[in-house]
Design an enzyme around this catalytic site. Structure first.
Site: not given
Length: 397
Positions: A13, A135, A204, A140, A143-146
């Site tokens: 995101k 991914s 997110d 960190g 950008l909404g990786s988690s």
């Protein structure tokens, strides 16, 4: 029990407009970023549960007997996606030997997986399986990786265990779940985000679930039904920053100069609302150069406002200067103070200009990708239509 193999993906995101102002009751627009996290579940018969997260060098396996013993201490309890089971979280932390003081991305990702896995299968027989995630998103970077990971976990585990049915027909490349199933996926993904972040907004994971664009105001998240797919450059300045510190900095400036800063927040709110209207118009009428002119002006105005809020950074100024020299318009996305920025690309922007801009930004020491915003949320995929480089990673374990 035997689970079904499953391959899913979810997007990252970006905040298009409204960062920081949203903390003070103004509208923010969050959009899906077409850099995705892919997650595959494979059924096993070896009595083990394994998780492979090569992005963060995490490769772990447990015997089912260990996990069953862990659950035996908790008693039989129906899985629930409405609130976090604090006792299960506590037990899992003890099981992994982690405390608040030493939680890193590997610990939190593992905790989120085990929590959702055990919650969904605790009332029956625990299945033997391997989960592998890869991914395209940097971790960190805001950008909404988690959240993309949590959404993938929720969708794949719910689908593999039969709680929700597979939407993928034999002849389809990709498929999406119905609204009711997406709401269930989102609620479990939010549990993952609670474990990873402690106090997430829910934006997110909602973007990862529904994709497209979401309007966020005073804690209420409204997915917008249709938005155009926009090409962008995404740039990571690789300058670390603390969201908490930056939010406090904005608050201090508002307290110090309320008569100056409150109109700035109102202006950012108007930018978000104007952008939303323009994007809605672009789905209902032929897209013109004037639409892009307005979007570019809004980007420029908002970037200036963010500098006024004191969340700019020399690296972000460099990004804006380098792209403007090519006739392109950029702004920070997220917390600011470094981090990432987005650059709007018009449909007619020449590929040579894009390539030279990417190279110029990389020469500044930044990471840069051409991608798009506004794409689909969580999807199930057919294996044969996934990019070779993604499949190679997922099938390595």
């Amino acid at each position: 029990m035997q689970v079904r193999d499953c391959l899913v993906s979810a997007p990252g995101k970006a905040i298009l407009h409204g960062e920081h102002a949203v903390v003070h009751g103004k509208v923010a627009l969050a959009v899906s970023l077409n850099l995705r996290t892919y997650l595959q579940i494979k059924a096993r018969s070896n009595g083990k549960v394994c998780i492979n997260l090569p992005n963060i060098d995490t490769f772990l396996c447990w015997d089912l007997s260990e996990l069953k013993q862990l659950l035996a201490c908790l008693g039989d309890k129906k899985e629930e996606a409405q609130r976090l089971d604090a006792e299960l979280v506590k037990r899992l932390r003890e099981f992994l030997g982690v405390t608040d003081g030493n939680l890193d991305s590997s610990n939190t990702a593992t905790l989120a997986f085990l929590y959702i896995y055990l919650s969904l299968f605790r009332s029956g027989e625990l299945p033997s399986l391997t989960v592998t995630a890869w991914s395209e998103l940097p971790t960190g970077a805001g950008l909404g990786s988690s959240a993309a990971y949590s959404v993938c976990l929720a969708a794949a585990l719910l689908c593999a265990g039969g709680t929700i049915t597979s939407p993928l027909k034999e002849w389809e490349h990709t498929a999406r779940w119905c609204q009711e199933d997406l709401e269930l996926i989102n609620s479990w993904a939010f549990q993952g985000e609670l474990i990873i972040h402690g106090n997430p907004s829910g934006v997110d994971n909602a973007v990862g679930t529904w994709g497209g664009m979401l309007r966020f105001l005073a804690g209420k998240i409204i997915p917008l039904s249709r938005v155009p797919l926009l090409r962008i450059l995404l740039t990571n300045t690789k300058v670390p920053r603390s969201t908490k510190v930056l939010v406090a900095r904005v608050k201090d400036r508002i307290n110090k100069f309320p008569s100056i800063m409150i109109p700035v927040l109102d202006s950012v709110d108007a930018i978000s609302c104007t952008c939303e209207k323009v994007l809605t118009d672009m789905t209902c009428e032929p897209i013109t150069g004037e639409h892009y002119n307005v979007l570019e002006e809004l980007i420029d105005i908002n970037q200036h406002h963010l500098n006024v809020m004191s969340v700019g950074h020399p690296a972000l100024d460099t990004l804006c200067r380098v792209t403007l020299a090519k006739g392109l318009h950029s702004k920070l996305t997220g917390a600011g103070g470094g981090g990432c920025g987005i650059t709007l690309l018009r449909p007619e922007t020449d590929s040579l200009i894009v390539q030279s801009t990417v190279q110029d930004l990389r020469d500044c020491g930044f990471d840069c990708w051409e991608t798009s915003i506004g794409g689909p949320g969580v999807q199930q995929h057919s294996l044969i239509y996934i990019k070779d480089e993604i499949l190679e990673v997922l099938n390595r374990y």
